[in-house]
Design a protein around this motif. Structure first.
Motif, PDB file in Angstrom:
ATOM      1  N   GLN A  86      41.886  49.972  37.270  1.00  0.00           N
ATOM      2  CA  GLN A  86      41.519  48.782  36.496  1.00  0.00           C
ATOM      3  C   GLN A  86      40.008  48.733  36.301  1.00  0.00           C
ATOM      4  OE1 GLN A  86      43.179  45.386  38.518  1.00  0.00           O
ATOM      5  NE2 GLN A  86      45.285  45.949  37.993  1.00  0.00           N
ATOM      6  N   ILE A  87      39.298  49.014  37.393  1.00  0.00           N
ATOM      7  CA  ILE A  87      37.835  48.995  37.309  1.00  0.00           C
ATOM      8  C   ILE A  87      37.334  50.142  36.433  1.00  0.00           C
ATOM      9  CG2 ILE A  87      35.722  49.203  38.678  1.00  0.00           C
ATOM     10  CD1 ILE A  87      37.477  47.907  40.990  1.00  0.00           C
TER      11      ILE A  87
ATOM     12  N   PRO B 279      40.840  34.762  29.709  1.00  0.00           N
ATOM     13  CA  PRO B 279      41.612  34.598  30.940  1.00  0.00           C
ATOM     14  C   PRO B 279      41.451  33.190  31.514  1.00  0.00           C
ATOM     15  CG  PRO B 279      40.505  36.709  30.967  1.00  0.00           C
ATOM     16  CD  PRO B 279      40.040  35.992  29.735  1.00  0.00           C
TER      17      PRO B 279
ATOM     18  N   LEU C  26      44.490  39.234  33.743  1.00  0.00           N
ATOM     19  CA  LEU C  26      43.407  38.289  34.023  1.00  0.00           C
ATOM     20  C   LEU C  26      42.125  39.009  34.421  1.00  0.00           C
ATOM     21  CD1 LEU C  26      45.283  35.478  35.983  1.00  0.00           C
ATOM     22  CD2 LEU C  26      44.456  35.409  33.630  1.00  0.00           C
ATOM     23  N   THR C  27      42.252  40.071  35.245  1.00  0.00           N
ATOM     24  CA  THR C  27      41.040  40.703  35.750  1.00  0.00           C
ATOM     25  C   THR C  27      40.363  41.588  34.711  1.00  0.00           C
ATOM     26  OG1 THR C  27      42.438  42.409  36.682  1.00  0.00           O
ATOM     27  CG2 THR C  27      41.643  40.759  38.199  1.00  0.00           C
ATOM     28  N   MET C  28      41.108  42.150  33.760  1.00  0.00           N
ATOM     29  CA  MET C  28      40.498  43.150  32.879  1.00  0.00           C
ATOM     30  C   MET C  28      40.106  42.643  31.506  1.00  0.00           C
ATOM     31  SD  MET C  28      43.061  46.235  33.783  1.00  0.00           S
ATOM     32  CE  MET C  28      42.126  47.489  32.951  1.00  0.00           C
TER      33      MET C  28
ATOM     34  N   LYS D 149      37.807  49.405  32.743  1.00  0.00           N
ATOM     35  CA  LYS D 149      36.775  48.458  32.291  1.00  0.00           C
ATOM     36  C   LYS D 149      35.467  49.217  32.032  1.00  0.00           C
ATOM     37  CE  LYS D 149      36.205  44.355  31.595  1.00  0.00           C
ATOM     38  NZ  LYS D 149      36.442  43.682  30.303  1.00  0.00           N
TER      39      LYS D 149
ATOM     40  N   LYS E 201      44.382  49.342  41.293  1.00  0.00           N
ATOM     41  CA  LYS E 201      43.155  48.540  41.398  1.00  0.00           C
ATOM     42  C   LYS E 201      41.946  49.375  40.983  1.00  0.00           C
ATOM     43  CE  LYS E 201      44.827  44.848  42.582  1.00  0.00           C
ATOM     44  NZ  LYS E 201      44.740  43.773  41.657  1.00  0.00           N
TER      45      LYS E 201
ATOM     46  N   GLU F  18      48.153  39.523  36.762  1.00  0.00           N
ATOM     47  CA  GLU F  18      46.911  39.668  37.509  1.00  0.00           C
ATOM     48  C   GLU F  18      46.017  40.709  36.835  1.00  0.00           C
ATOM     49  OE1 GLU F  18      47.648  40.300  41.705  1.00  0.00           O
ATOM     50  OE2 GLU F  18      45.693  41.287  41.799  1.00  0.00           O
ATOM     51  N   GLU F  19      46.683  41.834  36.420  1.00  0.00           N
ATOM     52  CA  GLU F  19      45.971  42.895  35.712  1.00  0.00           C
ATOM     53  C   GLU F  19      45.327  42.339  34.443  1.00  0.00           C
ATOM     54  OE1 GLU F  19      47.986  46.797  36.180  1.00  0.00           O
ATOM     55  OE2 GLU F  19      48.143  46.643  34.003  1.00  0.00           O
TER      56      GLU F  19
END
Lengths: 270, 306, 368
Positions: free
Chosen positions: C187-188, C232, C212-214, C191, C184, C209-210
């Motif tokens: 991932q941030i 996404p 979609l978020t990134m 970005k 997690k 999930e990875e």
């Protein structure tokens, strides 16, 4: 017998195996120990004990034939092991980490061939060919011995190098290529440093194998080209004096030293 | 502009060509100084023997013929070459006994090492490795010092009062046998240990759980599981035993020859190179046969476990 | 599949045109990529998403130069790079295993690419320092790579790949070896770094999930084909087909018969007899029988009413929400996700009869 009932049942134990094992170790070391002890025997003959002495080592060291043979053994072993290691390293790179291709199995068989044929067979085959070549070319130097030793050293050098390569993450070289290293730079800066323990191990194995060889050397050597083992073989057939024990003991010490170093190099890798 | 497919093909071709170039030195050296001479020797076995050794380039089956038969010098009659056959028989017999003896000693030894605690196991393996890498001639010579008439064995037995005359072991088949067992023992222990080290002792536990005795566990569980090691060790001992040259020469004296010495004899005082070549090829053929049995066995047990 | 090009379309960084990759030859050949065309824009965080074996890593390796396409071309800023070996491509990779050189220190690893490019000592020193600062690894510069943790190795791999200043950074499942919390965080971090460096990132993952978020955009791949490319939001809310809907998030599928189509909306009748209006997946002309997709959070379990009904089969509590599995009268399972409230439980127990209310415009007709 109550004591037995309470003893822990060890599933690993097989009755008598420990005794046989200890007997085996005794068997493995009794002759070597005998040999070494007699090397320090002050007496003129092997039949009686004349007190501790280094005289046979001194005799052997002064013996010109022994000096020549030792030097020759060393030269042949260094050259043969050196060439074999270079050739085996290249061959190992060419035969690992690849999808099977036509000729790969052939290469394996070829490289390992010297391991599969009895030494005496290779020895007489080399005698046949080299005796002809010696007549044709008039050259009868150490080259024949070096060449013959190199050939049977290659599979021994190849084994640890190949094992090391196969355990190596091939993405490391890909990473090097990705970071602008040309194939040659990738080899020099990544593959070679990582391969070094395997190459050292391969060289040492090849060196010991060359140093130990009796049979092929006996058949390939020209007159006056005794190596230490063939010199000893000749001496053993004549009168045996403790001088042979001294030479053998020195030789043995060298082998043990090399094997020990090899053992620890391998262990550090793991 | 080359198409993608052409580029891919070219890269593949270059890769394989590079791999051939890299392996070329090793292949060439082995060809010149190991494989090639074998073919020359094969050719020699079909030639006429020279008067002072070497051969005359005339086709002849005499070399092969005299592996098995001999022609009487006086009346030209044929008879079985007893001398050769008895030497071949001795080689096979001694090699088989050597293999069995090293197995009998090596199996418990390998098992013993494999069941030591992990940190001492390495030391035991090391103890087997040292003789393994010690010069074969030195070890043969060491064995000679044990079994000769004034050697450690006879002196010891005499001191204990078990014998009063030294046992004549040197220059008998027993001497060769002792020498070969001693010299080739590590070749049996090491592969056996390699497969025993991988032995899953939970299977042994399961055996005891299912009412097996120690002997039954050994016979029905341990031995079948380490069979690849048994086969590998046996082959590794049998092959060099069959081709042994130094050991019979040093310990067997001049009389008790094995195949290796018989071959040498043809290139020495026998001056019959075609016969020597034919005998060499016979020896090699037997070895190849043994290796093929091994490879087939290994492939089968590999398939069984995979 | 063709991609709609809008006015916001930026310059293209990487374009894959009609890529086919076959392993092996003849009839036994395995088709790893089957006519794949993708264009990745400059400064974009682009993700290749799909289950293992879908061909996403093969495509990435092709961009890096470790595989050659059987057919098709790969263009970098409009130039065909098919003939370029990896070490001549201005593209760097973060490998799944990191592939840090074990005989070099952290610093030497990061400097490797710059050295190979023949940069000056001074430049290398300052660049390496800047990169280690970027990934917050300044203190461990002299460490050997076998003396650092997995998360740290990941940062070093990133710094090493970024140091030569590539136009495109390829990331092959770089987070898969990390534990959940570290993943997690990274991932941030990733970005942030993409934002700071302005480099195009091509990211390969199997973790939806990875993705979609990134990602700015995602390409969903399956069995060597690209099924859908989009943001996404597009991918989640307007899945193009059943595979995409099923692979991304949790989904309910309902079969329905199509009654009529008007203004891009379909009137459909569910098995329960209820009639609802559903949107239609892009470029699809529904047949008489169609599959509807409804996300679990777009439906509500109610004591009475609703378009379909059934019996509660299982209630699973998840902390922030509760999943209610309902066996519909038609026999299918339908899952409803409800936000939990502090004061009360979801109010249903196993065996209760419930109705399911599907929010208007929540259902979509899918390509099968």
């Amino acid at each position: 017998m109550a004591r037995w009932g309470t003893r822990r049942f060890d599933i690993r134990v097989q009755p008598g195996f420990g005794t046989i094992a200890l007997f085996t170790f005794a068997l493995l070391y009794l002759p070597i120990v005998t040999l070494v002890v007699y090397a320090f025997n002050g007496s003129d003959s092997l039949s009686s004990w004349g007190g501790f002495s280094l005289r046979w080592f001194a005799d052997a060291a002064r013996n010109g034939a022994v000096q020549d043979a030792a030097l020759r053994s060393f030269i042949v072993a260094v050259l043969a092991a050196g060439i074999a290691t270079v050739a085996a390293t290249m061959a190992a790179i060419a035969t690992t980490r690849t999808a099977p291709y036509r000729g790969l199995g052939f290469k394996y068989a070829f490289i390992n061939q010297p391991l599969m044929v009895p030494e005496i067979v290779t020895a007489v085959a080399l005698l046949i060919v080299f005796s002809r070549v010696k007549v044709w070319t008039g050259y009868s130097g150490l080259g024949y011995l070096v060449l013959a030793h190199t050939a049977f050293c290659i599979p021994f050098a190849y084994l640890p190098i190949r094992a090391r390569l196969e355990g190596m993450d091939s993405s490391l070289e890909r990473a090097a290529a990705d970071l602008y290293a040309t194939p040659w730079m990738a080899f020099r800066r990544v593959t070679l440093p990582l391969l070094r323990p395997g190459i050292i191990a391969g060289f040492m194995l090849a060196f010991v194998i060359s140093l130990d060889d009796v049979v092929i050397t006996e058949f390939v050597k020209s007159g006056g080209q005794d190596t230490l083992p063939t010199y000893m073989l000749g001496q053993i057939r004549r009168a045996v004096t403790p001088e042979i024990n001294a030479i053998a003991t020195a030789f043995l010490a060298l082998s043990v030293l090399l094997v020990t170093v090899f053992f620890f190099i391998n262990r550090r890798k793991a | 502009m080359a198409s993608a497919a052409e580029i891919a093909k070219r890269a593949e071709r270059e890769n394989i060509r590079g791999r051939w170039l890299l392996s070329a030195p090793a292949l060439v050296i082995i060809f010149i100084a190991a494989i090639g001479p074998l073919f020359v020797m094969l050719a020699y076995s079909f030639m006429t023997k020279g008067d002072y050794g070497d051969v005359k380039p005339v086709f002849s089956l005499d070399g092969w013929f005299s592996v098995f038969f001999q022609r009487d010098i006086f009346d030209d009659t044929l008879s079985i070459a007893d001398a050769h056959l008895s030497i071949i028989w001795r080689s096979v017999r001694l090699s088989v006994i050597t293999t069995l003896a090293t197995l009998a000693l090596g199996f418990p030894t390998a098992y013993f090492i494999a069941t030591r605690p992990r940190h001492t196991r390495e030391m035991w393996v090391f103890l087997v490795t040292i003789p393994f890498w010690t010069n074969l001639l030195i070890r043969t010579f060491a064995m000679q010092q044990v079994i000769r008439n004034e050697g450690v064995l006879n002196t010891g037995l005499r001191a204990l009062g078990i014998i009063d005359q030294p046992l004549q072991i040197m220059y008998t088949d027993w001497a060769i046998l002792f020498g070969m067992v001693y010299v080739y023992l590590p070749l049996m222990v090491l592969p056996l240990y390699a497969s025993m080290e991988k032995l899953d002792f939970r299977l042994v536990e399961a055996g005891y759980d299912l009412y097996a005795s120690r002997l039954a566990v050994l016979r029905r569980i341990i031995i079948p599981l380490v069979k690849p090691g048994i086969v590998a060790g046996s082959i590794l001992v049998f092959i060099p035993s069959l081709g042994a040259y130094v050991i019979p020469r040093v310990l067997g004296g001049g009389k008790n020859l094995m195949l290796g010495n018989l071959i040498e004899l043809q290139f020495g005082s026998g001056r019959n190179w075609p016969l020597g070549a034919a005998l060499s090829i016979t020896l090699m053929a037997v070895v190849m046969l043994a290796l093929m049995v091994y490879v087939r066995n290994a492939a089968r047990s590999g398939a069984g476990h995979g | 599949m063709p991609e709609p090009s809008g006015p916001e379309d930026k310059r293209v960084a990487i374009e894959a045109r009609g890529i086919v990759k076959e392993f092996g030859e003849g009839p036994s050949a395995l088709r790893a990529l089957d006519d794949v065309s993708i264009s990745i824009r400059e400064n974009e965080f682009f993700t290749l998403l799909g289950p293992s074996g879908c061909g996403k890593t093969t495509l990435l390796r092709m961009i890096a130069g470790f595989e050659y396409p059987t057919e098709g071309a790969i263009l970098l800023h409009g130039e065909d790079i098919a003939g370029l070996p990896p070490f001549k491509r201005p593209v760097n990779t973060v490998f799944q295993s990191y592939a840090l050189f074990p005989h070099l220190t952290v610093e030497e690893n990061v400097a490797f690419g710059l050295e190979m490019l023949g940069r000056s000592k001074a430049e290398i020193t300052s660049r390496v320092a800047a990169m280690l600062k970027l990934v917050r690894m300044e203190e461990l510069a002299k460490r050997r790579t076998d003396q650092i943790s997995g998360g740290q190795a990941q940062r070093v791999a990133l710094a090493r790949a970024l140091a030569p200043g590539p136009k495109v950074l390829l990331l092959d499942e770089p987070l898969s070896a990390l534990d959940y919390k570290l993943r997690k965080e990274m991932q941030i971090e990733l970005k942030r770094m993409q934002h700071e460096t302005g480099i195009t990132f091509v990211f390969v993952t199997h973790d939806q999930e990875e993705a979609l978020t990134m990602s700015d955009r995602i390409a969903i791949m399956s069995k060597g084909r690209v099924l859908q490319i989009g943001s996404p939001w597009d991918i989640y809310d307007k899945p193009a087909d059943r595979f995409v809907a099923d692979f991304i998030g949790e989904t309910n599928f309902l079969t329905a018969s199509v009654l009529g189509i008007e203004n891009g909306l379909a009137r459909v009748r569910l098995k329960s007899g209820a009639e609802i209006v559903a949107t239609i997946a892009e470029g699809l002309t529904p047949r008489d029988e169609a599959t509807l997709v409804v996300r679990p959070e777009h439906a509500r379990a109610v004591a009475s009413g609703g378009q379909v009904s059934g019996a509660v089969e299982n209630v699973v509590y998840f902390g922030t929400d509760t999943h209610i599995h309902v066996r519909l009268d038609a026999g299918d399972i339908f899952m409803v996700r409800q936000q939990n409230r502090r004061t009360q439980s979801c109010g249903f127990e196993v065996g209760d009869r419930v109705g399911i209310e599907i929010a208007s415009d929540a259902a979509q007709v899918l390509r099968d």
